[in-house]
Design a protein around this motif. Structure first.
Motif, PDB file in Angstrom:
ATOM      1  N   UNK A  15       0.882  -1.189   0.134  1.00  0.00           N
ATOM      2  CA  UNK A  15      -0.068  -0.011   0.054  1.00  0.00           C
ATOM      3  C   UNK A  15       0.805   1.179  -0.052  1.00  0.00           C
ATOM      4  N   UNK A  16       2.022   1.327   0.481  1.00  0.00           N
ATOM      5  CA  UNK A  16       2.845   2.333   0.587  1.00  0.00           C
ATOM      6  C   UNK A  16       3.954   2.421  -0.553  1.00  0.00           C
ATOM      7  N   UNK A  17       3.854   1.365  -1.627  1.00  0.00           N
ATOM      8  CA  UNK A  17       5.013   1.339  -2.507  1.00  0.00           C
ATOM      9  C   UNK A  17       4.617   2.162  -3.714  1.00  0.00           C
ATOM     10  N   UNK A  18       5.846   2.766  -4.564  1.00  0.00           N
ATOM     11  CA  UNK A  18       5.355   3.356  -5.568  1.00  0.00           C
ATOM     12  C   UNK A  18       4.483   2.747  -6.513  1.00  0.00           C
ATOM     13  N   UNK A  19       3.561   3.291  -7.247  1.00  0.00           N
ATOM     14  CA  UNK A  19       2.469   2.864  -8.397  1.00  0.00           C
ATOM     15  C   UNK A  19       1.390   1.999  -7.935  1.00  0.00           C
ATOM     16  N   UNK A  20       1.296   2.027  -6.484  1.00  0.00           N
ATOM     17  CA  UNK A  20       0.307   1.232  -5.929  1.00  0.00           C
ATOM     18  C   UNK A  20      -1.218   1.499  -6.424  1.00  0.00           C
ATOM     19  N   UNK A  21      -1.390   2.991  -6.335  1.00  0.00           N
ATOM     20  CA  UNK A  21      -2.836   3.272  -6.914  1.00  0.00           C
ATOM     21  C   UNK A  21      -2.822   2.852  -8.409  1.00  0.00           C
ATOM     22  N   UNK A  22      -2.199   3.099  -9.320  1.00  0.00           N
ATOM     23  CA  UNK A  22      -1.937   2.713 -10.378  1.00  0.00           C
ATOM     24  C   UNK A  22      -2.225   1.132 -10.842  1.00  0.00           C
ATOM     25  N   UNK A  23      -1.388   0.450  -9.789  1.00  0.00           N
ATOM     26  CA  UNK A  23      -1.704  -1.052  -9.983  1.00  0.00           C
ATOM     27  C   UNK A  23      -2.912  -1.345  -9.457  1.00  0.00           C
ATOM     28  N   UNK A  24      -3.558  -0.869  -8.528  1.00  0.00           N
ATOM     29  CA  UNK A  24      -4.893  -1.231  -7.968  1.00  0.00           C
ATOM     30  C   UNK A  24      -6.022  -0.863  -9.348  1.00  0.00           C
ATOM     31  N   UNK A  25      -5.763   0.158  -9.884  1.00  0.00           N
ATOM     32  CA  UNK A  25      -6.613   0.696 -11.164  1.00  0.00           C
ATOM     33  C   UNK A  25      -6.648  -0.206 -12.078  1.00  0.00           C
ATOM     34  N   UNK A  26      -5.293  -0.606 -12.608  1.00  0.00           N
ATOM     35  CA  UNK A  26      -5.258  -1.806 -13.473  1.00  0.00           C
ATOM     36  C   UNK A  26      -5.793  -3.101 -13.025  1.00  0.00           C
ATOM     37  N   UNK A  27      -5.585  -3.491 -11.611  1.00  0.00           N
ATOM     38  CA  UNK A  27      -6.089  -4.599 -11.246  1.00  0.00           C
ATOM     39  C   UNK A  27      -7.811  -4.634 -11.409  1.00  0.00           C
ATOM     40  N   UNK A  28      -8.560  -3.802 -11.024  1.00  0.00           N
ATOM     41  CA  UNK A  28      -9.995  -3.684 -11.014  1.00  0.00           C
ATOM     42  C   UNK A  28     -10.452  -3.184 -12.684  1.00  0.00           C
ATOM     43  N   UNK A  29      -9.412  -2.751 -13.536  1.00  0.00           N
ATOM     44  CA  UNK A  29      -9.953  -2.556 -14.829  1.00  0.00           C
ATOM     45  C   UNK A  29      -9.546  -3.778 -15.675  1.00  0.00           C
ATOM     46  N   UNK A  30      -9.009  -4.900 -15.206  1.00  0.00           N
ATOM     47  CA  UNK A  30      -8.679  -6.197 -15.496  1.00  0.00           C
ATOM     48  C   UNK A  30      -7.467  -5.783 -16.721  1.00  0.00           C
ATOM     49  N   UNK A  31      -6.744  -5.059 -16.594  1.00  0.00           N
ATOM     50  CA  UNK A  31      -5.654  -4.877 -17.402  1.00  0.00           C
ATOM     51  C   UNK A  31      -4.214  -5.416 -16.902  1.00  0.00           C
ATOM     52  N   UNK A  32      -4.004  -6.748 -17.282  1.00  0.00           N
ATOM     53  CA  UNK A  32      -3.040  -7.615 -16.727  1.00  0.00           C
ATOM     54  C   UNK A  32      -1.709  -6.844 -17.233  1.00  0.00           C
ATOM     55  N   UNK A  33      -1.463  -6.518 -18.429  1.00  0.00           N
ATOM     56  CA  UNK A  33      -0.228  -5.869 -18.737  1.00  0.00           C
ATOM     57  C   UNK A  33       0.171  -4.557 -17.934  1.00  0.00           C
ATOM     58  N   UNK A  34      -0.685  -3.702 -17.697  1.00  0.00           N
ATOM     59  CA  UNK A  34      -0.464  -2.406 -17.266  1.00  0.00           C
ATOM     60  C   UNK A  34      -0.487  -3.002 -15.477  1.00  0.00           C
TER      61      UNK A  34
END
Length: 181
Positions: free
Chosen positions: A132-151
């Motif tokens: 949760x405190x690592x760089x790009x956490x928010x973007x990774x979460x967005x990609x996870x829920x957008x089902x964008x595995x590459x991102x």
């Protein structure tokens, strides 16, 4: 605890054990005292759990209480509105049977979508606790829920290897087939 369920234990960003509850507890016993909190996750749900050290003993603890444990039936409380209780009471096979039928019907509707939703939620729980405190956490979460595995893979590529590898394993069920991270 379900003997087929698997768990993973982390000490900070380092994975120190993975396997059945008994295997994880044995490994934690071998590791001994740690410099910091050990987080143990249920691999299916992503929830943090505390494993019962008695599971390392030869015989697992016997569960006492209501239900039919030999059949896997567990008694729990359900809160419903009066109109729901009235409807259930009118069902021919009884309240419990009606509830079981409703649950089975819901599970059959779209089992693949339900599995991927639960896997995304499990991966998100683990990711929040460990990264949760690592760089790009928010973007990774967005990609996870957008089902964008590459991102998703791109956003977590610089995270500690054990966290990254564990999340990659968890999200295998979270992304549609053929779209692996």
């Amino acid at each position: 605890m379900d003997p087929e369920r698997t768990y993973t234990a982390f000490l900070g960003p380092r994975r120190i054990a993975s396997g059945s509850a008994r295997e994880v507890l044995q490994r934690l016993g071998e590791v001994g005292a740690c410099d910091g909190p050990v987080l143990v996750f249920d691999d299916l749900s992503g929830h943090q759990v505390e494993l019962d050290p008695r599971l390392v003993a030869e015989e697992p603890p016997v569960r006492a209480g209501p239900g039919r444990p030999k059949l896997g039936v567990v008694s729990r409380e359900v809160s419903l509105l009066p109109r729901h209780w009235e409807w259930l009471e009118q069902q021919p096979s009884g309240i419990s049977a009606a509830l079981r039928r409703l649950v089975e019907e819901a599970l059959r509707r779209d089992p693949d979508e339900e599995r991927t939703r639960l896997a995304r939620e499990a991966a998100h729980r683990v990711m929040t606790a460990l990264a949760g405190d690592l760089p790009n956490y928010e973007e990774a979460a967005r990609a996870l829920f957008a089902r964008d595995s590459r991102r998703f893979a791109q956003q977590i590529r610089r995270w500690p290897a054990d966290i990254r590898d564990h999340l990659a394993r968890l999200v295998e069920r979270a992304f549609p087939s053929g779209d692996d991270p």
